[in-house]
Design a protein around this motif. Structure first.
Motif, PDB file in Angstrom:
ATOM      1  N   ARG A   1       4.067  -4.276  -0.437  1.00 34.53           N
ATOM      2  CA  ARG A   1       2.616  -4.274  -0.162  1.00 34.53           C
ATOM      3  C   ARG A   1       2.054  -2.861  -0.250  1.00 34.53           C
ATOM      4  O   ARG A   1       0.898  -2.679  -0.621  1.00 34.53           O
ATOM      5  CB  ARG A   1       2.327  -4.856   1.213  1.00 34.53           C
ATOM      6  CG  ARG A   1       2.482  -6.359   1.255  1.00 34.53           C
ATOM      7  CD  ARG A   1       2.060  -6.914   2.560  1.00 34.53           C
ATOM      8  NE  ARG A   1       0.593  -6.882   2.626  1.00 34.53           N
ATOM      9  CZ  ARG A   1      -0.095  -7.266   3.676  1.00 34.53           C
ATOM     10  NH1 ARG A   1       0.534  -7.689   4.747  1.00 34.53           N
ATOM     11  NH2 ARG A   1      -1.409  -7.225   3.660  1.00 34.53           N
ATOM     12  N   ASP A   2       2.862  -1.885   0.115  1.00 31.84           N
ATOM     13  CA  ASP A   2       2.415  -0.488   0.040  1.00 31.84           C
ATOM     14  C   ASP A   2       2.531   0.075  -1.376  1.00 31.84           C
ATOM     15  O   ASP A   2       1.781   0.969  -1.756  1.00 31.84           O
ATOM     16  CB  ASP A   2       3.239   0.387   0.989  1.00 31.84           C
ATOM     17  CG  ASP A   2       3.018   0.016   2.449  1.00 31.84           C
ATOM     18  OD1 ASP A   2       1.971  -0.587   2.764  1.00 31.84           O
ATOM     19  OD2 ASP A   2       3.900   0.322   3.276  1.00 31.84           O
TER      20      ASP A   2
ATOM     21  N   GLU B   1       8.004  -8.382   1.651  1.00 32.78           N
ATOM     22  CA  GLU B   1       8.471  -7.048   2.025  1.00 32.78           C
ATOM     23  C   GLU B   1       7.293  -6.076   2.147  1.00 32.78           C
ATOM     24  O   GLU B   1       6.450  -5.984   1.269  1.00 32.78           O
ATOM     25  CB  GLU B   1       9.477  -6.535   0.996  1.00 32.78           C
ATOM     26  CG  GLU B   1      10.750  -7.363   0.977  1.00 32.78           C
ATOM     27  CD  GLU B   1      11.768  -6.862  -0.036  1.00 32.78           C
ATOM     28  OE1 GLU B   1      11.668  -5.705  -0.475  1.00 32.78           O
ATOM     29  OE2 GLU B   1      12.654  -7.665  -0.393  1.00 32.78           O
ATOM     30  N   THR B   2       7.265  -5.352   3.259  1.00 30.83           N
ATOM     31  CA  THR B   2       6.173  -4.422   3.547  1.00 30.83           C
ATOM     32  C   THR B   2       6.092  -3.299   2.512  1.00 30.83           C
ATOM     33  O   THR B   2       4.995  -2.896   2.118  1.00 30.83           O
ATOM     34  CB  THR B   2       6.362  -3.816   4.956  1.00 30.83           C
ATOM     35  OG1 THR B   2       6.465  -4.880   5.891  1.00 30.83           O
ATOM     36  CG2 THR B   2       5.192  -2.933   5.329  1.00 30.83           C
TER      37      THR B   2
ATOM     38  N   ARG C   1      -4.681  -2.390   0.210  1.00 34.55           N
ATOM     39  CA  ARG C   1      -3.457  -3.191   0.339  1.00 34.55           C
ATOM     40  C   ARG C   1      -3.815  -4.631   0.048  1.00 34.55           C
ATOM     41  O   ARG C   1      -4.935  -5.055   0.322  1.00 34.55           O
ATOM     42  CB  ARG C   1      -2.904  -3.114   1.770  1.00 34.55           C
ATOM     43  CG  ARG C   1      -2.223  -1.792   2.066  1.00 34.55           C
ATOM     44  CD  ARG C   1      -1.623  -1.801   3.426  1.00 34.55           C
ATOM     45  NE  ARG C   1      -0.443  -2.661   3.415  1.00 34.55           N
ATOM     46  CZ  ARG C   1       0.284  -2.879   4.488  1.00 34.55           C
ATOM     47  NH1 ARG C   1      -0.020  -2.332   5.622  1.00 34.55           N
ATOM     48  NH2 ARG C   1       1.340  -3.656   4.422  1.00 34.55           N
TER      49      ARG C   1
END
Length: 131
Positions: free
Chosen positions: A99-100, A95-96, A14
């Motif tokens: 990142r994924d 935004e998470t 990540r």
């Protein structure tokens, strides 16, 4: 391909430093897009030159490899556009999900690039026309 390797190291598993990653991705896409456009244009011109001979029968093996290369290039371009105009802005907003997502899409681009390079090698060894 070399730039993608650097990006994979930066985003896998990540992104650790998101602002740095956003800068790297922005810089990469600024130079990557024109480079890919030139490669696609050169590859298209090469294919027309090789396969444009009238009255010759194309080798099915050559055409299959060329078609696979075109499909992989299309997937690679679609991933790059998705990253540039979808994932990168989301990553910049923190935004998470972005990142994924970014490690997966960058790795997928790299896999496509390596597969394209392998196909180019096989195309160089395959006769484009049947005799």
């Amino acid at each position: 391909t070399g730039g993608l390797i650097v990006l994979v190291r930066e985003v896998w598993p990540r992104p650790r430093d998101v602002p740095r990653t956003v800068k790297l991705l922005t810089l990469f896409s600024r130079f990557g897009a024109p480079s890919v456009a030139i490669l696609v244009a050169a590859g298209s011109a090469n294919a027309v030159e090789i396969l444009g001979v009238p009255g010759m029968r194309w080798s099915p093996d050559y055409v299959a490899l060329l078609a696979l290369k075109i499909v992989l290039a299309g997937i690679m371009v679609a991933l790059a556009l998705t990253n540039r105009f979808g994932v990168l802005p989301a990553l910049a907003r923190g935004e998470t999900e972005a990142r994924d997502t970014i490690p997966l899409t960058v790795v997928a681009e790299l896999v496509c690039a390596f597969a394209i390079l392998a196909i180019v090698g096989f195309l160089g060894l395959t006769a484009p026309m049947e005799m």
